[in-house]
Design a protein around this motif. Structure first.
Motif, PDB file in Angstrom:
ATOM      1  N   GLU B  97       0.835  -1.201   0.000  1.00  0.00           N
ATOM      2  CA  GLU B  97       0.000   0.000   0.000  1.00  0.00           C
ATOM      3  C   GLU B  97       0.875   1.259   0.000  1.00  0.00           C
ATOM      4  O   GLU B  97       0.624   2.200  -0.752  1.00  0.00           O
ATOM      5  CB  GLU B  97      -0.912  -0.027   1.239  1.00  0.00           C
ATOM      6  N   PHE B 100       2.623   1.602  -3.312  1.00  0.00           N
ATOM      7  CA  PHE B 100       1.710   1.970  -4.408  1.00  0.00           C
ATOM      8  C   PHE B 100       1.768   3.477  -4.686  1.00  0.00           C
ATOM      9  O   PHE B 100       1.881   3.897  -5.833  1.00  0.00           O
ATOM     10  CB  PHE B 100       0.282   1.534  -4.057  1.00  0.00           C
ATOM     11  N   GLY B 101       1.719   4.262  -3.614  1.00  0.00           N
ATOM     12  CA  GLY B 101       1.786   5.721  -3.772  1.00  0.00           C
ATOM     13  C   GLY B 101       3.162   6.164  -4.225  1.00  0.00           C
ATOM     14  O   GLY B 101       3.306   7.116  -4.990  1.00  0.00           O
ATOM     15  N   ILE B 104       4.415   6.112  -8.079  1.00  0.00           N
ATOM     16  CA  ILE B 104       4.107   7.258  -8.940  1.00  0.00           C
ATOM     17  C   ILE B 104       5.110   8.395  -8.680  1.00  0.00           C
ATOM     18  O   ILE B 104       5.471   9.129  -9.578  1.00  0.00           O
ATOM     19  CB  ILE B 104       2.659   7.733  -8.674  1.00  0.00           C
ATOM     20  N   SER B 146       1.033   6.317   3.698  1.00  0.00           N
ATOM     21  CA  SER B 146       1.087   6.263   2.243  1.00  0.00           C
ATOM     22  C   SER B 146       1.166   7.674   1.641  1.00  0.00           C
ATOM     23  O   SER B 146       1.848   7.901   0.646  1.00  0.00           O
ATOM     24  CB  SER B 146      -0.157   5.525   1.751  1.00  0.00           C
TER      25      SER B 146
END
Lengths: 253, 273
Positions: B97, B100-101, B104, B146
């Motif tokens: 999780e 995931f951020g 980018i 996150s």
């Protein structure tokens, strides 16, 4: 912010129809699109839907519904047009791909049917309180409440899930996921990981709702538990006759 | 850092949610956004990071006009913690999780891993656990971890402590306070006036879509009439200080009130002696 399928309060002819009649009318109009092979009849059903939307004061919403289906329709149109090989060739393309007159006609009919069939259900939901749908099925058709509740809940959850998905997409955009991209395919690929939060929130919501309903005597509900009666009026008969005429025209032409 | 210039906003088919808002938030400020439910606080925050675009006026975030820039681009420098962490969490392990951020924001895999481990340590989280099986407070911490992993220069918090117990609340706010000390600008919506009094330096008060108050938290907390217009009550200590009057009216925390009371007692004892 209101979703595209949320109930819009009003006192128009459509609003005042018996919910059962609205449900039947929606199915009759959907059926009319599929029993006919005539493009003009399907276009007529779309026009009838728009006229009904105008009378109910939700023309803007109906047009938004059509607009939201345009991209999908265009995609389906392109897929269909290249797969139908029968008929006279109108345009020959490299790699043996061709566009035929039958392909063009069938693709157009397919897309028009999609648009015409989506509208009645959307309109029906916009002018009917979701609690009225299971209640009228129990009261007027004698359907056991548990089954009617499942149908009503499924309908009620469509806009709720749409709102939840919009919220999840908003949260993901805020952390840098490019949902604001113009690329449709990229957007679809980005949506896949979001099934997890949507599923989790849906299960949590359903579990909470089920416990809450059970604690309030869900299994004790019967045909006469609801306080609302759903009498039929002359306007309901007129609406049914109108629907029957549309279906008859679709069958005949 | 963040500037609203005569901003109006209304949702489709509804009257204006925000009316003629103008204010600026400077670098390193900790601003609390106060107001009754439906005052337009969340809408204001969504306008600040570009999720919503103003109907009229201009929002400048980090010097960029939010109408001209994609939200996903603004998100690289503006962190947004939503009230409901479940909308943010989409992976099945805490580590995935947080990564995931970061995928980018950071191109380098090693840097991403290092940053992720740093966040796990800061929040005392186990990377292997499934976020969906954790408590609400823990999920809120994961969502914040996150967001913070991307080291935003402006952090927007939408009621970050709602539904948390005191320990979880202090854990989140402790980390937010640390970030603020390191220079991150914070804009926080909160209904908890004790949290506002303890952590924020400035408050913006919204009511029915309009800005009715803007100033230091110390001043806003003493303006009971202003807070009343936004259906708010001041924090306990400033309210007690105001009732006691005199020098106590300046008290803003338990420590300040105590020191004033002890000082007063000492003066009395000295006078008696």
């Amino acid at each position: 912010m209101k979703g595209i399928l949320d109930y819009v309060p009003g006192s128009s002819f459509l609003h005042r129809l018996n919910p059962l009649v609205k449900l039947l009318l929606a199915f009759v109009l959907c059926a009319a699109c599929f029993v006919t092979g005539n493009h003009f009849i399907v276009l007529g059903v779309i026009a009838l839907n728009l006229a009904l939307a105008l009378s109910a004061g939700i023309l803007g919403r109906a047009l938004r519904m059509l607009r939201s289906l345009l991209k999908l329709s265009a995609l389906l149109f392109l897929v269909q047009i290249f797969f139908v090989r029968e008929g006279a060739t109108l345009l020959a393309l490299p790699l043996g791909i061709c566009i035929t007159d039958l392909g063009l006609s069938f693709s157009l009919l397919f897309v028009l049917r999609l648009l015409a069939a989506a509208l009645p259900l959307g309109l029906m939901l916009s002018v009917t309180q979701t609690s009225d749908i299971p209640n009228v099925l129990v009261r007027r058709l004698g359907l056991p409440y548990q089954y009617a509740f499942v149908l009503g809940t499924a309908i009620r959850f469509i806009p709720l899930f749409a709102q939840e998905m919009a919220g999840i997409m908003e949260a993901q955009t805020a952390r840098g996921v490019e949902f604001d991209t113009g690329n449709f395919f990229k957007k679809v690929a980005l949506l896949l990981p979001l099934c997890a939060p949507l599923l989790v929130s849906s299960v949590r919501r359903i579990e909470g709702g089920a416990i809450s309903a059970e604690l309030r005597g869900f299994y004790l509900r019967g045909r006469k538990s609801g306080y609302k009666d759903y009498p039929f009026a002359l306007r309901d008969l007129c609406a049914l006759l109108g629907g029957a005429c549309a279906l008859a025209l679709a069958v005949l032409f | 850092m963040l500037e609203f210039e005569r901003v109006f906003f209304g949702y489709e088919g509804q009257s204006a949610t925000l009316k003629d808002l103008s204010f600026a938030i400077g670098e390193g400020e900790f601003v609390a956004l106060l107001g009754e439910n439906g005052a337009g606080k969340s809408t204001l925050c969504r306008l600040a990071n570009g999720l919503l675009k103003p109907s009229a006026g201009r929002v400048l975030a980090l010097g960029m006009d939010t109408k001209q820039v994609k939200t996903s681009l603004l998100a690289r420098d503006i962190g947004f913690l939503f009230q409901n962490p479940d909308r943010q969490i989409c992976q099945n392990s805490v580590r995935a999780e947080i990564l995931f951020g970061l995928e980018i924001a950071l191109a380098d895999e090693a840097a991403r891993r290092a940053r992720c481990e740093e966040m796990l340590e800061l929040f005392s989280l186990s990377g292997e656990r499934d976020p969906f099986g954790m408590s609400r407070g823990e999920r809120q911490q994961i969502a914040l971890a996150s967001v913070l992993a991307r080291a935003p220069s402006l952090l927007i918090l939408d009621e970050p402590t709602t539904g948390l117990d005191y320990r979880e609340c202090m854990a989140i706010m402790g980390i937010v306070a640390q970030l603020h000390q390191k220079g991150t600008t914070i804009l926080m919506i909160s209904h908890d006036m004790e949290i506002v009094a303890d952590f924020a330096g400035r408050a913006l008060v919204l009511s029915e879509g309009g800005l009715i108050g803007d100033g230091p938290v110390r001043r806003i907390m003493r303006d009971e009439a202003l807070l009343g217009r936004a259906s708010l009550l001041p924090a306990q200590i400033p309210a007690l200080g105001a009732r006691l009057g005199g020098p106590y009216a300046e008290a803003f925390s338990v420590e300040e009130l105590l020191s004033l009371a002890v000082g007063k007692k000492g003066e009395k004892e000295r006078a008696e002696a």
